[in-house]
Scaffold this motif. Sequence first.
Motif, PDB file in Angstrom:
ATOM      1  N   CYS A  97      -7.083   9.267   2.402  1.00  0.00           N
ATOM      2  CA  CYS A  97      -5.941   8.407   2.084  1.00  0.00           C
ATOM      3  C   CYS A  97      -5.932   8.198   0.581  1.00  0.00           C
ATOM      4  CB  CYS A  97      -6.076   7.066   2.805  1.00  0.00           C
ATOM      5  SG  CYS A  97      -4.706   5.940   2.477  1.00  0.00           S
ATOM      6  N   ARG A  98      -4.745   8.337  -0.003  1.00  0.00           N
ATOM      7  CA  ARG A  98      -4.666   8.090  -1.437  1.00  0.00           C
ATOM      8  C   ARG A  98      -4.599   6.583  -1.661  1.00  0.00           C
ATOM      9  NH1 ARG A  98      -3.878  11.345  -5.521  1.00  0.00           N
ATOM     10  NH2 ARG A  98      -2.928  13.093  -4.431  1.00  0.00           N
ATOM     11  N   VAL A  99      -5.338   6.134  -2.621  1.00  0.00           N
ATOM     12  CA  VAL A  99      -5.364   4.693  -2.890  1.00  0.00           C
ATOM     13  C   VAL A  99      -3.986   4.227  -3.366  1.00  0.00           C
ATOM     14  CG1 VAL A  99      -6.292   2.972  -4.497  1.00  0.00           C
ATOM     15  CG2 VAL A  99      -7.829   4.569  -3.336  1.00  0.00           C
ATOM     16  N   GLY A 100      -3.599   3.053  -2.918  1.00  0.00           N
ATOM     17  CA  GLY A 100      -2.286   2.510  -3.263  1.00  0.00           C
ATOM     18  C   GLY A 100      -2.078   2.342  -4.752  1.00  0.00           C
ATOM     19  N   ARG A 101      -0.828   2.528  -5.167  1.00  0.00           N
ATOM     20  CA  ARG A 101      -0.545   2.584  -6.586  1.00  0.00           C
ATOM     21  C   ARG A 101       0.046   1.339  -7.186  1.00  0.00           C
ATOM     22  NH1 ARG A 101       3.235   7.026  -8.820  1.00  0.00           N
ATOM     23  NH2 ARG A 101       3.318   5.297 -10.259  1.00  0.00           N
ATOM     24  N   GLY A 102       0.728   0.552  -6.362  1.00  0.00           N
ATOM     25  CA  GLY A 102       1.456  -0.579  -6.949  1.00  0.00           C
ATOM     26  C   GLY A 102       2.796  -0.128  -7.486  1.00  0.00           C
ATOM     27  N   PRO A 103       3.384  -0.924  -8.383  1.00  0.00           N
ATOM     28  CA  PRO A 103       4.755  -0.679  -8.831  1.00  0.00           C
ATOM     29  C   PRO A 103       4.947   0.696  -9.454  1.00  0.00           C
ATOM     30  CG  PRO A 103       3.725  -2.460 -10.104  1.00  0.00           C
ATOM     31  CD  PRO A 103       2.811  -2.143  -8.988  1.00  0.00           C
ATOM     32  N   VAL A 104       6.113   1.230  -9.265  1.00  0.00           N
ATOM     33  CA  VAL A 104       6.494   2.479  -9.919  1.00  0.00           C
ATOM     34  C   VAL A 104       6.614   2.210 -11.416  1.00  0.00           C
ATOM     35  CG1 VAL A 104       8.325   4.212 -10.051  1.00  0.00           C
ATOM     36  CG2 VAL A 104       7.688   3.216  -7.835  1.00  0.00           C
ATOM     37  N   MET A 105       6.106   3.155 -12.190  1.00  0.00           N
ATOM     38  CA  MET A 105       6.101   2.908 -13.640  1.00  0.00           C
ATOM     39  C   MET A 105       7.492   3.052 -14.257  1.00  0.00           C
ATOM     40  SD  MET A 105       2.773   5.127 -14.643  1.00  0.00           S
ATOM     41  CE  MET A 105       1.811   5.675 -13.254  1.00  0.00           C
ATOM     42  N   ASP A 109       8.203  11.264  -8.186  1.00  0.00           N
ATOM     43  CA  ASP A 109       9.067  12.317  -8.720  1.00  0.00           C
ATOM     44  C   ASP A 109       9.392  13.265  -7.573  1.00  0.00           C
ATOM     45  OD1 ASP A 109      10.547  13.865 -10.440  1.00  0.00           O
ATOM     46  OD2 ASP A 109       8.937  14.131 -11.910  1.00  0.00           O
ATOM     47  N   ALA A 110      10.334  14.142  -7.796  1.00  0.00           N
ATOM     48  CA  ALA A 110      10.755  15.070  -6.755  1.00  0.00           C
ATOM     49  C   ALA A 110       9.530  15.718  -6.105  1.00  0.00           C
ATOM     50  CB  ALA A 110      11.665  16.132  -7.353  1.00  0.00           C
ATOM     51  N   GLY A 111       9.452  15.621  -4.801  1.00  0.00           N
ATOM     52  CA  GLY A 111       8.347  16.252  -4.098  1.00  0.00           C
ATOM     53  C   GLY A 111       7.037  15.496  -4.136  1.00  0.00           C
ATOM     54  N   GLY A 112       7.057  14.296  -4.679  1.00  0.00           N
ATOM     55  CA  GLY A 112       5.837  13.501  -4.689  1.00  0.00           C
ATOM     56  C   GLY A 112       5.697  12.705  -3.393  1.00  0.00           C
ATOM     57  N   VAL A 113       4.446  12.447  -3.036  1.00  0.00           N
ATOM     58  CA  VAL A 113       4.189  11.592  -1.881  1.00  0.00           C
ATOM     59  C   VAL A 113       3.324  10.429  -2.376  1.00  0.00           C
ATOM     60  CG1 VAL A 113       3.071  11.387   0.371  1.00  0.00           C
ATOM     61  CG2 VAL A 113       4.375  13.451  -0.194  1.00  0.00           C
ATOM     62  N   VAL A 114       3.944   9.267  -2.464  1.00  0.00           N
ATOM     63  CA  VAL A 114       3.327   8.145  -3.161  1.00  0.00           C
ATOM     64  C   VAL A 114       2.905   7.051  -2.186  1.00  0.00           C
ATOM     65  CG1 VAL A 114       3.615   6.563  -5.098  1.00  0.00           C
ATOM     66  CG2 VAL A 114       5.076   8.614  -4.940  1.00  0.00           C
ATOM     67  N   ASN A 115       1.626   6.733  -2.176  1.00  0.00           N
ATOM     68  CA  ASN A 115       1.199   5.543  -1.451  1.00  0.00           C
ATOM     69  C   ASN A 115       1.367   4.356  -2.389  1.00  0.00           C
ATOM     70  OD1 ASN A 115      -0.014   3.417  -0.174  1.00  0.00           O
ATOM     71  ND2 ASN A 115      -2.037   4.369   0.050  1.00  0.00           N
ATOM     72  N   ILE A 116       2.381   3.579  -2.125  1.00  0.00           N
ATOM     73  CA  ILE A 116       2.657   2.432  -2.998  1.00  0.00           C
ATOM     74  C   ILE A 116       1.588   1.361  -2.802  1.00  0.00           C
ATOM     75  CG2 ILE A 116       4.303   0.573  -3.455  1.00  0.00           C
ATOM     76  CD1 ILE A 116       5.543   3.067  -4.412  1.00  0.00           C
ATOM     77  N   GLY A 117       1.195   1.164  -1.555  1.00  0.00           N
ATOM     78  CA  GLY A 117       0.151   0.167  -1.306  1.00  0.00           C
ATOM     79  C   GLY A 117       0.323  -0.500   0.044  1.00  0.00           C
ATOM     80  N   SER A 118      -0.133  -1.729   0.116  1.00  0.00           N
ATOM     81  CA  SER A 118      -0.103  -2.456   1.388  1.00  0.00           C
ATOM     82  C   SER A 118       1.311  -2.953   1.673  1.00  0.00           C
ATOM     83  CB  SER A 118      -1.050  -3.642   1.286  1.00  0.00           C
ATOM     84  OG  SER A 118      -0.522  -4.553   0.340  1.00  0.00           O
ATOM     85  N   CYS A 119       1.439  -3.734   2.746  1.00  0.00           N
ATOM     86  CA  CYS A 119       2.767  -4.227   3.120  1.00  0.00           C
ATOM     87  C   CYS A 119       3.463  -4.969   1.994  1.00  0.00           C
ATOM     88  CB  CYS A 119       2.666  -5.149   4.322  1.00  0.00           C
ATOM     89  SG  CYS A 119       2.439  -4.239   5.848  1.00  0.00           S
TER      90      CYS A 119
END
Lengths: 765, 765, 178, 178
Positions: free
Chosen positions: B457-465, B544-554
Motif C-alpha cells: 500500500c502506498r502511504v497516504g499523501r495528504g493534499p494535492v500540491m 497527473d494523467a495516469g497517476g494512482v494517488v493514495n490521498i490518505g485516510s477518510c
Amino acid sequence: MKGKRKKEEKEKIIRAEDEWEPIGHTPMPHVTDLRNWDRRLLETYKPFYAPFCDLCCLCTYGKCDLTGTNRGACGIDISAQQGRIVTLACCMGMSAHAGHAAHIIDYLIEKHGEDYPIDLGDQVNVECPNIRTVLGLKPKTLRDLKTAVQYAAEQLVHVVSSTHTGQEGDAVDYESKALHISMLDHVCMEAADVAQIIGFKFPTSVADTPLVDMGWGSIDRKKPVILVVGHNPASSSEIIDYLRNKGLEDKVEVAGICCTALETTRYSNKAKVVGPLSRQLFFVRAGIADVIVADEQCIRTDLTDEASKVGSVVIASSDKACRGLEEVSDKPTDEVVKAMVDKGEHCLILDHEKAAEVAVEAALKIAPKRKKEEPIDEKKAIELAKACAACGSCTQVCPNLLPVGPAIQKLAEGDAEPFKQVFENCIGCGKCEEACPHGVPIFKLMQAVASWDTWKCRVGRGPVMDTEIRKVGAPIVLGTIPGVIALVGCSNFPNEIDEIAEMVDEFARRKYIVVLTGCSAMTVGMRKDKEGKTIYEKYPGDFDAGGVVNIGSCVSNAHITGAAMKIANIFANLPLRANYEVIADYVLNRVGAVGVAWGAMSQKAASIATGCNRLGIPVVLGPHSAKYRRLYLSRKEEGDWTVMDGRKKELVDTEEPSPEHLAIVTESKERAMVMIAKLCIRKNDTQPGRQIKLNHYIDLYKKFFGTLPDDLHHFVRTERDIPMFFKKEVKQFLQEKGWKPKPVLSLPTLIGTYETEVPVEATIR
Amino acid sequence: MKGKRKKEEKEKIIRAEDEWEPIGHTPMPHVTDLRNWDRRLLETYKPFYAPFCDLCCLCTYGKCDLTGTNRGACGIDISAQQGRIVTLACCMGMSAHAGHAAHIIDYLIEKHGEDYPIDLGDQVNVECPNIRTVLGLKPKTLRDLKTAVQYAAEQLVHVVSSTHTGQEGDAVDYESKALHISMLDHVCMEAADVAQIIGFKFPTSVADTPLVDMGWGSIDRKKPVILVVGHNPASSSEIIDYLRNKGLEDKVEVAGICCTALETTRYSNKAKVVGPLSRQLFFVRAGIADVIVADEQCIRTDLTDEASKVGSVVIASSDKACRGLEEVSDKPTDEVVKAMVDKGEHCLILDHEKAAEVAVEAALKIAPKRKKEEPIDEKKAIELAKACAACGSCTQVCPNLLPVGPAIQKLAEGDAEPFKQVFENCIGCGKCEEACPHGVPIFKLMQAVASWDTWKCRVGRGPVMDTEIRKVGAPIVLGTIPGVIALVGCSNFPNEIDEIAEMVDEFARRKYIVVLTGCSAMTVGMRKDKEGKTIYEKYPGDFDAGGVVNIGSCVSNAHITGAAMKIANIFANLPLRANYEVIADYVLNRVGAVGVAWGAMSQKAASIATGCNRLGIPVVLGPHSAKYRRLYLSRKEEGDWTVMDGRKKELVDTEEPSPEHLAIVTESKERAMVMIAKLCIRKNDTQPGRQIKLNHYIDLYKKFFGTLPDDLHHFVRTERDIPMFFKKEVKQFLQEKGWKPKPVLSLPTLIGTYETEVPVEATIR
Amino acid sequence: MPHPQHLVNILTGIKGAMEMKDATPLAKIIKKAERPLLVIGPRALEVEIEGRPFIEYLVDIAKAANIPICATAHTKKKLLELGMTPESTYDVVEIVNALKDAEWKGVKGEGCHDFVLFGGIRTDLGNQALSTLKHFAPHLKTMTLCKYYYPNANFSLPNYKKEEEWKALLEGLVAGLK
Amino acid sequence: MPHPQHLVNILTGIKGAMEMKDATPLAKIIKKAERPLLVIGPRALEVEIEGRPFIEYLVDIAKAANIPICATAHTKKKLLELGMTPESTYDVVEIVNALKDAEWKGVKGEGCHDFVLFGGIRTDLGNQALSTLKHFAPHLKTMTLCKYYYPNANFSLPNYKKEEEWKALLEGLVAGLK
Ligand code: SF4
Ligand code: SF4
Ligand code: SF4
Ligand code: SF4
Ligand code: SF4
Ligand code: SF4
Ligand code: SF4
Ligand code: SF4
C-alpha cells in the motif's frame, strides 16, 4: 485527554478569577466526565428496554434483525441499539432547544448588544442555576448565555458522533451520553428562556401573573386573526410591537398555539391562547386564522397544505422549518403582501421585523375578503355522520387508540356524547380523516362537539424566586411539603384535559407544590369545576404548598431543574459552581421532586426527562411513552440500596428503595398518582415529613386500589414514620410482613459509593 | 435574521482585515444562506427516493405508515421523511469527522500550543481550500482550525434541530440542510487532516510516498502484536513514540485496520496495514493481535467479546466508544497491565500517552503467554465444512447476498474455489456464522481460503500540491485529461478487491487521474497482476494523467474537494474566500471530477458524498447503496439544461445533460465505468477535450454494451466533438437520431439562472 | 405477508407484495396490461436455471407477449447476442425514475407503462427500486420474476427452494402468454 | 404474519406472534406451563363482552387453571371486589422488568414464571411490554387474551371483528382449562 491547556481554556471561559463560589470538579464537563455518576445511577436504575422495532436500518449493511441475541452486521446488539436510538432522540430534542437558544440570543444581541445584562429582578439572584452548576459560569450578559450554548453545541458533536455505525457499543455508555446531552438540554433551555425574559422584559418577580383568555371560542373571528404557532417569540413579539406602534392592538387578534402562545401572552396579555399542539390541525381547518406565522418546533408538517384549503396564508419564519417556500425576506413588503392576498402564496421570511409587518398588513387585507365559515351545528353533524359505513379504518389508524368509528356511528344515530369524548381525547393528528374511504369529514364533525367556551390560562412566570426557595426549601427537603410535582411536556395524549387537570387538582389539594410548563400548562386550564372555575382560578400561583404555577413554555422546564438546584444552593448552602455530581446527589437523596410527562410524545420530551433523571429527579410517563423504548427502573427487592452516611462516612444499607424508579411508564392516571406520591419519598425525609408522605401514599393507594400499599414495609424506617391516621392497620401489616426497623440517615449520599474525585465532605455545608 | 452584529462577529472571526482575497458573499454561511444554490441544483438533479422502510418510528405518535400519499400523525409525507433520514445520516457522518477534528486539534494544542503554525511545506500554499471557501478564513494556526470546527458544530445544532418532529416538512429543504452539513463535513475533515499533518509531521511534499506492507500475512505473529483500529492516530502515534523511545520498534509489531492504519503508516513505515474494515472481524478472530487499541469509528461493536474469545485484550481510547469498560486513565500503569495480563481485562484509557504505555507493556507480557493458533489448512477446513446441513440460514442473512451455504457445501466436497470467492466478497460481518444452527465455524474455514500473501500500500499523501494543480489545471478544465476519478469510502461491498482494482486499472490506463482514500486505498492494493505487481507498483503516485494517488485516510477526502477548489483558484484565479457558490458552480460546469463510492456503507460516506454533490462533483455508488434511500438524478430528455453564458450574459439552452446525475447507483462495475466516463463530461470542455472524453465513453460502452451509447447525441455539440476513431459510425448514428448542432459555451454558469446575490461577473477572472 | 429471501431487506411496512405461485393468473394479469415493460438486470446473465441462463427465459417472456425491454447495467450486450434488441438501456434507478412520471412517454414513446416486470436485479437494489415505485408510481403495477420474494412489488414470486418449481412457473408463463 | 389491530403499532421485525383461533390447543399450551402467570391490566375493567366485564372472564380463567394474578394499574380494587386477591400488584413495566430476570422468584416465590398471559393492557403499551419479553426473556413464553393481535407475543388471539367469537374463545378456554 483532560489536558492542562484545556483546563486553562475552560478557566478563561468561566472566568475562574470571579470568586463567587469555589470551582467544583467538573467545569464544562466533556462527554465522559460524569460517566461514573451515570454508571452509578444506572446500577440502581437499570435501563429497561422495550424495542419499538427489532430491526436497525441505520446503515446500508442492514436492515439487521437484532431480535434477542442476534447482532447487527456491525456487531451491535439490541440493547445497545436501543441506547443508541434514545441517544439520538435526546440529541434531536436537545438540539431543538440549543438551536432555539442560539437563534434567540443572536436575535437579542442584534437588538440589545452582547453586553446586555442579565437581570431577573430583585427576587432572583441565582439567575441561571443550570449554567452555574454545569459550566461553572455565572452568566452576566447575553454573551455569556451564548458561551453556554456554544459549549453545548460542541458537546453535541461528540454525542451525535457516538451514534455513528461502529462507534459506541454499550447500552449503558449510550445512556450516559443521552444523560449528558440531556443535562445540556437544560442548560440550553435556561439560556433561551433567560435571554427571552431579559430581552423581551417578561415579568419575573410576581407570582400572580395575569390570567389570559384561552380557547378558540375566545377569538373574535370578525377581526383579522393572526395565528402564531411554534416556540420562538421573535416574530410574535415583533407582531405585537408593530400592532402597538400602529395602534392596531385592539383591531387585530393575535392568538397562539403551543409555546409561542405562552411566550406571546408573557409579552402582551391581549394575546390569546388557542390551546396545545393537539388543537393545531383542528384550529387551522376551522379556518379562523387569516395569516399563520409559523416559527419552529411543533408545527404540523402539512401546515401549508391545510392552510391553503381554507384560504389562510402561512409565513414560515425559521431556518428550521422553511417548508419548501420561496424566501422573500429581501423583497418589498407590498409585493409580498400582494402575492399573499391575491394568490394566497405562502412564503418564507427570515427577518422577524419584516415577517411581522407582512403578517399584519396581509391579515388586514385578507380578512375582509374571506368569508369564514361558521362551525357546523350538531344537526348538520348528524347528517354528515351518516356517510359512515362502519368500516373501522379510522379506528385502526388512530395513534391514540380512540374508538372513532363507533363514536361516529353513534353520532349518526343522534348521540353526540361518544364522539365528544373522542374529540376530548384526540391529539388532532388527522390520520382518521385521511384513512376514511367514505370521505366522512371527521374534523368538521368535531366542530359540532367541541366546546366553544372560553377558559383561563395563567401567564407563565419564569424562574422560581429565591425568596420562595428560601421559604419552601426546608419543608421540601425535610418532607413537610410532601413534594414538588412538575407536569411537563406535551400532554397530547390520553384524556389529556381531564387526566392532567385531575392530577393537578389532587396534588394541589393535598398541598404539594404543582408546577406546569408547555402544553400541559394550557391543557390544565381547559376544564372548569362546578362553579365554573378553572384550576388557575382555584389555586394560587405561588411556588408554595398548594400552589399551581405555570412556569412557562417548554424552555421554562430548565427552571424546574433550576429550582431543585437552587434548593441545594440557597437552602443547603451547597456551591453550584461546576459541582454537578454533588448537586445531583443532593436532589436525588433529598429533594422530593417528581416530573410527570403524561402526554410526552417528542424527542424534546425525551431529553427534558432524561435531563431531569441525571439530576436525580424521577419522571412518570404516560402509557404510550413505552414507545420511547427506554425506562430507568429499579428492582426494589433485588436492588442494592446502600448509601454513604455523609456524617459518619460509612456505608449503610438503607434497605429503602427511594426514589424507586427514575423513569417509569404508568398505565392509568390512578396508578400514576399513587406512583407520584411514592416517588416523592427520599432517604433524607425527617420522620414527620415521612409521615406526611406516607399518609398521602397510603391514602391514594387505598382510594384507588382498595388496600394498604403492598410495598409499604419498604418505606417505613421506624415506627415513628407511620402516619397517625393509619397507625393500627399499618402496624398489623408490618407485622405480617416481618418488618424490622431500618436505619434513618440525615445525610444520605451516593458520593463515596463509586469512583469519583468528589470527596464525601463536599456533600456537607 | 442576517444582522449587522452577526456580520461584525463573522468578520472578526475570519479576520476580515487580512486582505489575502476579497470576501465573497457567504462568509461562514448559516443553514439557509446557500439554500437557493441547493434549490437550483436540485431542480436539475431532483431527489430520487427509495424508502428503506414505509414507517416512521421517530416519535411516540408512531409508528406511522407513510406509504404513498399517507401522512404521519405530525403531517409529514414519505418524501420529506426520506429527506429527514438522509439529513440525520449526514449529521451523523459529519459529526464523526467534526468530533474527530475537535479531539485531535485539542490533543495537538495540548502538545504544541494553539499558535502552532500551519505549514504544509513549500509545495502547498493554498493550505485549506475548504475552510477558505466556506468560512472565508485563511487558517494560520491550530487555533484557526479549531475555530472552523466550532463554527461547524454550531451549524450542526440547527440541522439536527430541523429533524425534530414538527420542524422541517419539505424534502428539498431537508436536502438543502443535508447538503449544508455535508459541506461542513469537508471543512471538518480538512481541519482534522491538516492538524494531523502538521501535528504529527506527516510528509506532504512528495508524490512517491513509501510503499508499506499490507495483509495479515505480513505480520510476524511471533512478535508481540499491537493492533490499532479506527480513525484517530493519537494513540497509535504515541505507541510508535513509546516504542521508539524504548528501542522496541523492531521487537513489537504495530498493525492497523481502517484509517488508523493509514495514519500510522504516515507516521512510521514500519507499521503495517492489515486491511480494510471488512477484514476486522476475521483478523480479530484469527487471534494474531495480543493487544487491540481501539479509537473511534468503524470499530466492530462486538470487539471486546470477540477479543475475549481468543485471549486478546482491548484498550478503548475514545470517548466515542467507551464500550462499557471501566476507565483506568488515572490508575498506575503496572496495576492496569497486571489486570490485563492476569485477568484478560479490557479497559478504557482516555489519556493517549498512558494508553500507549499500557498497550506496549501489556503486549510484551501477554504475547509470550499466549499460544496463537495457526490458521487451519484446507484439509481441516473440508472436514469442518462437513457439519453443514445445507439449511440455507447463512445465505439468507448475508448482507452481501453471498451464497455462503452452497459454497460451504462445495468446500465439504473438496472444492474450495466457491468459498474462496465468498471470502473475497465478504464484508466480514459475522452474520452467517451467528445464524448457523449447526455451529459451522465459518470464519475459521475462511482462514484456509484466505490468501496469506503480502501486498503493498502506498502511504497516504495528504493534499494535492499547488504545483501539481498548476500543471493539470488546464488539461482537466479543458478536458484533455479526461477526468479525475476519486474512489472514496469503504469499499466494503461486492467483490471489493477485484472490482475496485479493475476500475482503477481501467481509468489509470486511460490516463485519467485516479485518487483513492480510506479503505478503498487499501483494497486496491490487495490484488496483484500477472507480474506480481500491485496497482501501486504499476502506476506512479503523482496527481497527473495516469497517476494512482493514495490521498490518505477518510478525512483526506477533504483534499479531493479541496483539489477541485484549488483548480478554480490556482488555475482559474477565482478567489476562494467565502465564495462557495462561485466555486461550486465552477466545479460543476468545468471540472471533470467524479467520485466513486463503490462500497460506501456508513453515514460518513453519505455526508462525504453529499458534500461532493454540493460542490458540483457527481458521485457514483454501488448497488447496495440504494439503501441510502436518496439519489440526485436528472432526466436527460425532460430536464432543462439552460445555463448562463458568462461572457455574453445571456441564457442558453445547451440541451446537454452534463453532468447527467449528481448521485447515482449503478448495478455493476461495467455500468459504473461507463457512467463514470460519461459523468466526466462538462459543458466547458474544449472540442479536443470533448473528443477525448467521448472517445473513452464510446470505447467503454462498446466494450461492455456492444454498441454506441444510445444517448451519445446528447453529448455531441458539433461535429468537431466527435472522436476521430469513431467518426463514421457516430455520424451515421447522429443522423438516425436527427441530431442538430448545439451551442458550445466557453463560460457556462448557473449563476444568473436563479436568485442569488452573486453577480454573473463573479464567475470570470 | 411472507418473508423475503434475504432477511436483510426485510419488512418495510404494511403493504407487501402478493405472492404468486401459479402461472395462469399471472399470465392473465400481464395480458391485461396495456403498456407493459420488462426490465432485465445483470443477475439474469449469471443465474442459470437447470443450465439455461435466466435471461433466455426472460427473452422468451418478452417475445411471447411482445413486451418491450429495458436493459439495465450491461445486459444489453447479451441481449444483442441473443438477437433481441432492447428498446432502451438505463441504470435501474434511471428507468425507475422515468417510470415514476405518469406523463413519461415510455420506452416506445407511446405513454408511460402501466405494468412493469423485473428480472435479474439484486434483491436489495431491486427491492429498493420497487419501493420507489410503490410509493411514487400509483399509476402502475410491478411484478418480479426472480426466484425470491420482493416485498415491495405488487406481485412477486415466492422464495423458491427448488429450481424446478421456478422453471415450471416461468415456462408456464411463456406458454400462457402466447 | 397478520396485521395487528392498531396499525400504529405495526410490524417490528421478523418474529411475530402465532395467531391462535382455537381454544383447545391454547388450553393445552397453558396447561403444559409449569408456572404460569396472568397479568391483568385496566382495560379489562372498561371493556365488556356482551355486557359482562372482560375482567370476569379473566378471573374465570385464573380460577379454572389456578393461575396466580398480577394486577397492574388500578385493577386490584376491582379484583378484590370480585373476591379475587391478586398475588401481586405492579405497573406493567415493573412486572415485565421482573419477568426478564430468569432468576426471579416469581409472584409466589417459587421461581420465575415460564408462561405469561396478558389481558387488559392497551395495545401500544402491551405490545411494547411484550417486545421487552420477546428480546430479553427467552426463558418464557407470552400470550395475549385481548381481542387484538399483538405481534410481539408468542401467541396472540386474532383481531376479532365479532364479539361473540372472542367470547366463544374465552369461554372455550375456561372450559378447556378446568
Ligand atoms: S427502525 Fe423504524 S424506520 Fe427502521 S425498519 Fe424499524 S420501523 Fe422502519
Ligand atoms: S448500524 Fe449496524 S445494526 Fe444498524 S444496519 Fe448498520 S450494520 Fe446493521
Ligand atoms: S385526529 Fe384524533 S381521533 Fe383522529 S386519528 Fe388522530 S387522534 Fe385519533
Ligand atoms: S373510516 Fe370513515 S367510514 Fe370507516 S368507520 Fe371511520 S368514519 Fe366510518
Ligand atoms: S409542550 Fe410539547 S407539544 Fe406543546 S409546545 Fe411544548 S413541545 Fe410542543
Ligand atoms: S415523527 Fe411524525 S411520522 Fe414519525 S412517528 Fe412521529 S408523528 Fe409519525
Ligand atoms: S461474514 Fe461475509 S459471508 Fe458471512 S454474512 Fe457477513 S458478508 Fe456474508
Ligand atoms: S447456516 Fe450452517 S448449516 Fe446452514 S447452510 Fe449455512 S453453514 Fe450450512
